[in-house]
Design a protein around this motif. Structure first.
Motif, PDB file in Angstrom:
ATOM      1  N   ILE A   1       0.839  -1.201   0.000  1.00 26.51           N
ATOM      2  CA  ILE A   1       0.000   0.000   0.000  1.00 26.51           C
ATOM      3  C   ILE A   1       0.872   1.249   0.000  1.00 26.51           C
TER       4      ILE A   1
ATOM      5  N   GLY B   1       3.969   1.497  -0.966  1.00 30.46           N
ATOM      6  CA  GLY B   1       4.629   1.599  -2.261  1.00 30.46           C
ATOM      7  C   GLY B   1       3.717   2.170  -3.316  1.00 30.46           C
ATOM      8  N   MET B   2       2.458   1.744  -3.316  1.00 35.13           N
ATOM      9  CA  MET B   2       1.536   2.229  -4.347  1.00 35.13           C
ATOM     10  C   MET B   2       1.251   3.706  -4.210  1.00 35.13           C
ATOM     11  N   LEU B   3       1.114   4.175  -2.995  1.00 37.65           N
ATOM     12  CA  LEU B   3       0.923   5.613  -2.809  1.00 37.65           C
ATOM     13  C   LEU B   3       2.133   6.352  -3.376  1.00 37.65           C
ATOM     14  N   GLY B   4       3.316   5.775  -3.114  1.00 38.85           N
ATOM     15  CA  GLY B   4       4.530   6.370  -3.659  1.00 38.85           C
ATOM     16  C   GLY B   4       4.541   6.347  -5.181  1.00 38.85           C
ATOM     17  N   GLY B   5       4.095   5.236  -5.742  1.00 39.27           N
ATOM     18  CA  GLY B   5       4.078   5.126  -7.194  1.00 39.27           C
ATOM     19  C   GLY B   5       3.163   6.151  -7.830  1.00 39.27           C
ATOM     20  N   VAL B   6       2.003   6.364  -7.217  1.00 39.95           N
ATOM     21  CA  VAL B   6       1.069   7.361  -7.741  1.00 39.95           C
ATOM     22  C   VAL B   6       1.686   8.753  -7.635  1.00 39.95           C
ATOM     23  N   ALA B   7       2.336   9.032  -6.496  1.00 36.26           N
ATOM     24  CA  ALA B   7       2.972  10.329  -6.316  1.00 36.26           C
ATOM     25  C   ALA B   7       4.085  10.509  -7.346  1.00 36.26           C
TER      26      ALA B   7
ATOM     27  N   ALA C   1       7.317  -2.925  -1.171  1.00 34.05           N
ATOM     28  CA  ALA C   1       7.253  -1.491  -1.442  1.00 34.05           C
ATOM     29  C   ALA C   1       7.641  -1.194  -2.887  1.00 34.05           C
TER      30      ALA C   1
ATOM     31  N   GLY D   1       5.056  -2.236  -5.157  1.00 34.25           N
ATOM     32  CA  GLY D   1       3.948  -1.304  -5.017  1.00 34.25           C
ATOM     33  C   GLY D   1       4.152  -0.054  -5.848  1.00 34.25           C
ATOM     34  N   VAL D   2       5.382   0.465  -5.827  1.00 30.40           N
ATOM     35  CA  VAL D   2       5.675   1.659  -6.625  1.00 30.40           C
ATOM     36  C   VAL D   2       5.391   1.387  -8.103  1.00 30.40           C
TER      37      VAL D   2
END
Lengths: 193, 205, 154
Positions: A128, A130-136, C99, C102-103
């Protein structure tokens, strides 16, 4: 027309929002029941040791696809009012590739990561984050990728339309792929025993 | 494969095959459209958007609205509504547009746009609106709104709303005008305060 | 690794259940499921304070997903604080992979306008061309690169 309920006015704005967590709860429940909150199980598909993801995903697709078609035919659902994603060939192909690498490495996808995290799995929380980071990250690089991101847009089109076959034919194609896949999955699993 | 799975597979195969048969005769895509319903929408005026409402949505940066111009290339080149794209009736017969966006059509006086409306609705697009008096309505109500010397309070309010939009689009609002010089159109008889009834609902994932 | 307390449901039945939930979404709210959009919405709200009604819907839905997942896990005795991973990787390594993966998924989902829930499932069932392009690209990539990730899972 009796559905979608939000289009007939049977379900208003509040109702629409209330439906969201209800649908989500059922969604999360089904995912966890199938074991899809457990990363090694999801990653197992890529090593052909556990084909649960394929089975769950394609039986879901078959059910919803056939259900939607026939509800529409029976006049109970107006399919053209159901929102369908737009097609942008290249961005979605690239997105698929990136997502595929990420999925392989993380062992969880956005939905299942929430199931995992809710079950106490720290790796779910990691995904989760990581995904927030990816979107950012995407927002940060957006000016440079904008042209590509908006390229090859075809609108909300089905692959049936693109192949110039009827919707029913498209449904047959998906069904053949799904059932064929289930048969192959069964064979692979029997071979492993 | 066990009994249950075999039954499920057979059910799916049957439903799929039946779907292909059911669609055998239909060369086009899109669902059945109820012509009576279309007629009702036209009579109720649900097929319209006013130039003011359109201007407001464009000004607010509504990403969900797609403005299409149905005039000639020359006319388009001379002037068009900001953000509009030129198209034609022929193109709209086959073009794939996003189904969850609102499509706003306009032409010179509204005729072609209205025909395009019917075409798109028949193809199954639901959120289609027409600028009733075309580019003329835009130019008079948005670019050059006029307020009569003896305006009522309601007219004044409407003018203020239009003036704001007008300035945004580089128009010239004029007040203190003789009543005979006011632009006329369908709107001069209609109460102005009616906001656009359609709400935009994006439904991505 | 400890085996889960209760056996998982049959995948076909779970899939049919999921399909019915998806169908309910089509019928009730005229849209499919989603997940990655909620993440976008959270980032957008955090960075620029902008909110979108669609984003809110997805966030609410995803909260539901967590609740549903928790309930199912709880009732099945499958809740556990743990870092699930392959036998040859450390907890730390697994978290880094989670992570990092996820990125990549966050990026990929932005380009694709969705993820396995929104595009693959929901768009796929509607025969959307882009959804099937996404499915093909995603799974082909995963299968092709799997040998490179062996250390994580085998």
């Amino acid at each position: 027309m009796t559905a979608p309920l939000t289009e007939t006015g049977a379900l208003g704005a509040t109702g629409e929002l209330v439906a969201a967590p209800m649908i989500g709860i059922a969604f999360g429940w089904c995912l966890e029941r199938a074991g899809l909150g457990y990363a090694p199980k999801l990653a197992g598909q890529f090593y052909l040791s556990d084909l649960t993801v394929f089975k769950v995903m394609f039986s879901a697709i078959l059910t919803a696809m056939l259900g939607a078609f026939w509800l529409d035919r029976m006049g109970l659902l107006t399919l053209s009012l159901v929102s369908m994603p737009e097609t942008l060939v290249l961005p979605q192909a690239l997105g698929g590739v990136l997502f595929g690498v990420g999925f392989l490495v993380a062992g969880l996808c956005p939905g299942t990561s929430c199931v995992a995290a809710a079950s106490g799995r720290l790796d779910g929380a990691g995904v989760i984050g990581g995904m927030l980071g990816g979107v950012a990250l995407f927002h940060a690089i957006f000016p440079w990728v904008q042209r590509f991101y908006e390229s090859t847009a075809l609108g909300s089109v089905t692959f049936a339309e693109m192949l110039n076959v009827s919707r029913g034919m498209g449904i047959v194609l998906v069904t053949v792929v799904a059932l064929g896949g289930f048969a192959v999955a069964g064979r692979i699993e029997r071979a492993r025993l | 494969m066990n009994r249950r799975n075999a039954t499920l597979a057979a059910t799916a195969a049957t439903l799929a095959g039946a779907a292909a048969l059911a669609d055998f005769r239909s060369p086009r895509h899109g669902t059945q459209v109820d012509v009576t319903q279309l007629a009702a929408e036209i009579e109720a005026g649900d097929d319209h958007i006013s130039a003011i409402d359109l201007a407001e949505r464009i000004m607010k940066g509504d990403g969900n609205i797609r403005v299409l111009d149905l005039r000639s290339e020359a006319e388009f080149g001379e002037f068009h509504i900001p953000g509009a794209r030129l198209t034609s009736i022929a193109a709209l017969a086959r073009e794939q547009l996003p189904r969850d966006e609102t499509i706003a059509l306009y032409s010179e006086g509204g005729g072609h746009a209205a025909q395009a409306w019917v075409l798109l609705r028949l193809r199954g697009y639901r959120k289609v609106l027409v600028l009733r008096e075309g580019i003329y309505e835009w130019m008079s109500r948005v670019l050059e709104p006029r307020l009569a010397k003896d305006a009522t309070a309601a007219e004044r309010r409407e003018f203020e709303r239009a003036a704001l939009l007008s300035r945004y689009f580089g128009g010239v609002p004029r007040s203190g005008v003789d009543r005979s010089e006011l632009h006329t159109g369908y709107w001069t008889d209609v109460a102005q305060a009616r906001p656009d009834a359609r709400s935009t609902r994006r439904r991505g994932c | 690794m400890i085996r889960p307390a209760k056996p998982y449901s049959d995948p076909y039945l779970a899939g049919i259940g999921l399909g019915l939930v998806l169908l309910a979404a089509y019928v009730w709210v005229g849209r499919g499921l989603g997940a990655s959009g909620a993440f976008s919405s959270v980032v957008a709200a955090a960075t620029s304070g902008s909110a979108s009604p669609l984003g809110d819907w997805l966030v609410l839905e995803l909260v539901g997903v967590a609740v549903g997942g928790y309930l199912s896990a709880r009732l099945a005795g499958r809740t556990r604080a743990a870092i699930e991973r392959g036998p040859r990787v450390s907890g730390y390594g697994r978290m880094m992979a989670a992570a990092g993966g996820g990125v990549l998924m966050g990026l990929g989902a932005k380009f694709a306008r969705g993820c396995t829930s929104g595009q693959a499932l929901s768009g796929g069932a509607l025969l959307s061309a882009g959804s099937w392009i996404f499915i093909a690209a995603c799974f082909a990539t995963g299968y092709l690169l799997a040998p490179l990730a062996r250390r994580l899972w085998r």
